[in-house]
Write a protein that holds these residues in place. Structure first.
Motif, mmCIF file in Angstrom:
data_model
loop_
_atom_site.group_PDB
_atom_site.id
_atom_site.type_symbol
_atom_site.label_atom_id
_atom_site.label_comp_id
_atom_site.label_asym_id
_atom_site.label_seq_id
_atom_site.Cartn_x
_atom_site.Cartn_y
_atom_site.Cartn_z
ATOM 1 N N PRO A 82 60.490 -32.110 3.390
ATOM 2 C CA PRO A 82 59.388 -31.264 3.085
ATOM 3 C C PRO A 82 58.886 -30.390 4.173
ATOM 4 O O PRO A 82 57.935 -29.557 3.862
ATOM 5 N N GLY A 83 59.407 -30.275 5.047
ATOM 6 C CA GLY A 83 59.208 -29.374 6.225
ATOM 7 C C GLY A 83 59.535 -29.957 7.632
ATOM 8 O O GLY A 83 59.929 -31.125 7.766
ATOM 9 N N PRO A 84 59.359 -29.148 8.629
ATOM 10 C CA PRO A 84 59.741 -29.643 9.969
ATOM 11 C C PRO A 84 58.815 -30.692 10.715
ATOM 12 O O PRO A 84 57.901 -30.905 9.860
ATOM 13 N N LEU A 85 59.491 -31.332 11.382
ATOM 14 C CA LEU A 85 58.650 -32.717 12.134
ATOM 15 C C LEU A 85 57.456 -32.301 12.973
ATOM 16 O O LEU A 85 57.579 -31.286 13.905
ATOM 17 N N LEU A 86 56.342 -32.548 12.464
ATOM 18 C CA LEU A 86 55.077 -32.373 12.976
ATOM 19 C C LEU A 86 54.935 -30.945 13.680
ATOM 20 O O LEU A 86 55.284 -30.531 14.647
ATOM 21 N N PRO A 87 55.154 -30.186 12.722
ATOM 22 C CA PRO A 87 55.430 -28.581 13.049
ATOM 23 C C PRO A 87 54.475 -28.146 14.022
ATOM 24 O O PRO A 87 54.714 -26.924 14.869
ATOM 25 N N ARG A 88 53.200 -28.472 14.469
ATOM 26 C CA ARG A 88 52.382 -27.946 15.573
ATOM 27 C C ARG A 88 52.219 -28.604 16.764
ATOM 28 O O ARG A 88 51.720 -28.111 17.709
ATOM 29 N N SER A 89 53.180 -29.704 16.828
ATOM 30 C CA SER A 89 53.319 -30.325 17.923
ATOM 31 C C SER A 89 54.229 -29.608 19.116
ATOM 32 O O SER A 89 55.313 -29.138 18.893
ATOM 33 N N GLU A 90 53.740 -29.928 20.280
ATOM 34 C CA GLU A 90 54.376 -29.216 21.501
ATOM 35 C C GLU A 90 54.901 -30.204 22.627
ATOM 36 O O GLU A 90 55.574 -30.024 23.558
ATOM 37 N N ALA A 91 54.690 -31.597 21.909
ATOM 38 C CA ALA A 91 55.480 -32.689 22.727
ATOM 39 C C ALA A 91 56.976 -32.569 22.727
ATOM 40 O O ALA A 91 57.667 -32.413 21.868
ATOM 41 N N PRO A 92 57.422 -32.652 24.107
ATOM 42 C CA PRO A 92 58.709 -32.437 24.270
ATOM 43 C C PRO A 92 59.923 -33.149 23.145
ATOM 44 O O PRO A 92 60.778 -32.468 22.843
ATOM 45 N N VAL A 93 59.575 -34.332 23.125
ATOM 46 C CA VAL A 93 60.181 -35.386 22.331
ATOM 47 C C VAL A 93 60.179 -34.895 20.992
ATOM 48 O O VAL A 93 61.420 -35.068 20.158
ATOM 49 N N GLN A 107 63.576 -33.334 18.620
ATOM 50 C CA GLN A 107 63.975 -33.945 17.422
ATOM 51 C C GLN A 107 63.693 -32.987 16.348
ATOM 52 O O GLN A 107 64.832 -32.791 15.322
ATOM 53 N N ARG A 108 62.750 -32.096 16.518
ATOM 54 C CA ARG A 108 62.573 -30.916 15.391
ATOM 55 C C ARG A 108 63.479 -30.173 15.036
ATOM 56 O O ARG A 108 64.089 -29.961 14.197
ATOM 57 N N ARG A 109 63.929 -29.572 16.251
ATOM 58 C CA ARG A 109 64.910 -28.541 16.356
ATOM 59 C C ARG A 109 66.353 -29.086 15.912
ATOM 60 O O ARG A 109 67.151 -28.580 15.527
ATOM 61 N N ALA A 110 66.553 -30.136 16.348
ATOM 62 C CA ALA A 110 67.980 -30.758 16.217
ATOM 63 C C ALA A 110 67.929 -31.134 14.714
ATOM 64 O O ALA A 110 69.013 -31.067 14.217
ATOM 65 N N LEU A 111 66.986 -31.768 13.994
ATOM 66 C CA LEU A 111 66.834 -31.942 12.537
ATOM 67 C C LEU A 111 67.174 -30.816 11.733
ATOM 68 O O LEU A 111 68.186 -30.473 10.618
#
Length: 434
Positions: free
Chosen positions: A336-347, A351-355
């Protein structure tokens, strides 16, 4: 420590100096001085004006105790410590890994005194809530401790001495809880500390004996129904457990994702790095974890190390599994979209970029026109030059759709100077700050 410790007067004087000036504690053991500093940082009251809170109703506590792993060794604790505590005018207590007292038993007169300072079943005696005390500090340090009269941070406890030892889960070493003896001067002696240490070791041995599986491996005593964590395409994650739906704050969402990715657990210093590129004070992280535990409950969120205590099924984990199995169409349908798209937490960012990279690469590499159409029609694929170009190559020659896709690809190729996903995230984050 020999005999009945010669520390009460010195400790009380040091306590008075510390709470009035918050300077460096002098005249007390390093263990106590460090604990006082943590207590002050957490906001625990030194003057006894706020007693430890009770977090569970009697009904909730009864159900929680029945399911707790230490319920199986309660008869052992009663045998080793209970009779002696009653005879000597003491109480013994068993707490969980968060410092909530599950059972408090012993001499009736001493139990009455204990009730007046909220040392009762259901009360939270963690350092953060009650200040320096044996069960709370033993859990904080993960080893046995003895706290005598004025060494307690709260003046309401200065008439007590206590000794406590943590109890660990066999096989994993995870903290399950704590065993404590509290009372008068005879608790301020080496035999009392030795007694709680021996009781904790005996409990761990009994748990290991009763929790061996058919293959000889120690079973996970905290296993239970899986929880469901949904964090794709949303700024705040949703965690479902036991029929309850928890809509988490953005920070709690980042913590839950981090713990799900870590699996067996993570210590505070590592979790702080996962959550921010800037340093997070340990006291701030502990306070945040306390708030999250109040939402999820201690049966679901553990500490030292921090961990989700039930198997976790996450939408981002399932997406990764589908991609690993080559099931690209199913993966895209469940994205449905990126993982927590507004989050700037490194982890989360990693993970968002990898997925996204894995999913994008799978879509572009599969040669399926339908999947390419779905990709470029979504917000995260609308500016993907390579995807538009791949779609143009696969559409019938001379068609209006092919010409439109090729024109879109050319337009993007002239305007983009950064990878499309990074540009999309930058725009989202910029809007969130404005």
């Amino acid at each position: 420590m020999g005999g009945a410790m010669d520390v009460p007067a010195a400790a009380r004087a040091a306590h008075e100096r510390f709470v009035t000036s918050l300077g460096t504690p002098h005249g007390v053991r390093d263990l106590v001085a460090d604990s006082w500093r943590r207590s002050a940082t957490s906001g625990a009251p030194a003057d006894g004006s706020r007693l430890p809170p009770q977090r569970r109703t009697p009904g909730e506590l009864a159900a929680y105790r029945r399911a707790h792993p230490l319920a199986t060794v309660l008869p052992l604790f009663r045998e080793l410590l209970g009779a002696g505590a009653a005879d000597d005018g003491h109480v013994f207590a068993v707490g969980d890994a968060d410092g909530t007292l599950l059972w408090v038993e012993g001499d009736s007169a001493t139990m009455g005194r204990a009730e007046r300072m909220h040392f009762v079943e259901g009360a939270v005696w963690s350092e953060a809530q009650a200040g320096t005390n044996a069960p709370g500090t033993a859990l904080e340090l993960a080893h046995a401790v003895q706290i005598v009269t004025g060494e307690h941070y709260s003046s309401a406890v200065h008439g007590w001495s206590c000794a406590a030892a943590p109890v660990r889960e066999p096989g994993t070493g995870r903290l399950l809880g704590v065993i404590d003896l509290s009372g008068g001067g005879t608790i301020a002696t080496p035999p009392a500390l030795a007694a709680v240490r021996a009781a904790a070791l005996a409990a761990e041995a009994e748990l290991a004996r009763t929790l061996l599986g058919p293959d000889g491996r120690v079973l996970d005593v905290l296993e239970g129904p899986a929880v469901r964590l949904s964090a794709l395409g949303r700024d705040s994650a949703v965690l479902e457990s036991g029929g309850h739906v928890h809509r988490l704050s953005p920070r709690h969402s980042e913590i839950a994702v981090s713990l799900a990715l870590e699996g067996r657990g993570v210590h505070g210093d590592r979790l702080a790095v996962d959550l921010s590129e800037r340093e997070i004070p340990a006291s701030t992280l502990r306070a945040e974890m306390t708030r999250l535990r109040a939402v999820l409950g201690p049966a679901l969120l553990g500490s030292r190390p921090y961990a989700l205590l039930r198997p976790v099924r996450s939408d981002f984990g399932e997406l990764a599994s589908l991609l690993a199995a080559g099931r690209v169409g199913e993966a895209l349908a469940r994205y449905p979209g990126p993982l927590l798209p507004r989050s700037e937490a490194p982890v989360v960012v990693e993970q968002r970029r990898a997925l996204e990279q894995q999913l994008r690469g799978a879509v572009l590499g599969c040669g399926d026109t339908r999947l390419l159409r779905r990709w470029v029609a979504a917000a995260w694929g609308a500016d993907d030059c390579a995807a538009w170009l791949a779609l143009a190559h696969r559409l019938p020659g001379g068609s209006a759709q092919r010409a439109a896709a090729a024109a879109r690809a050319r337009a993007l190729d002239h305007t983009l100077t950064v990878p499309p996903q990074l540009g999309r995230h930058a725009a989202v984050l910029q809007r969130s700050r404005s």
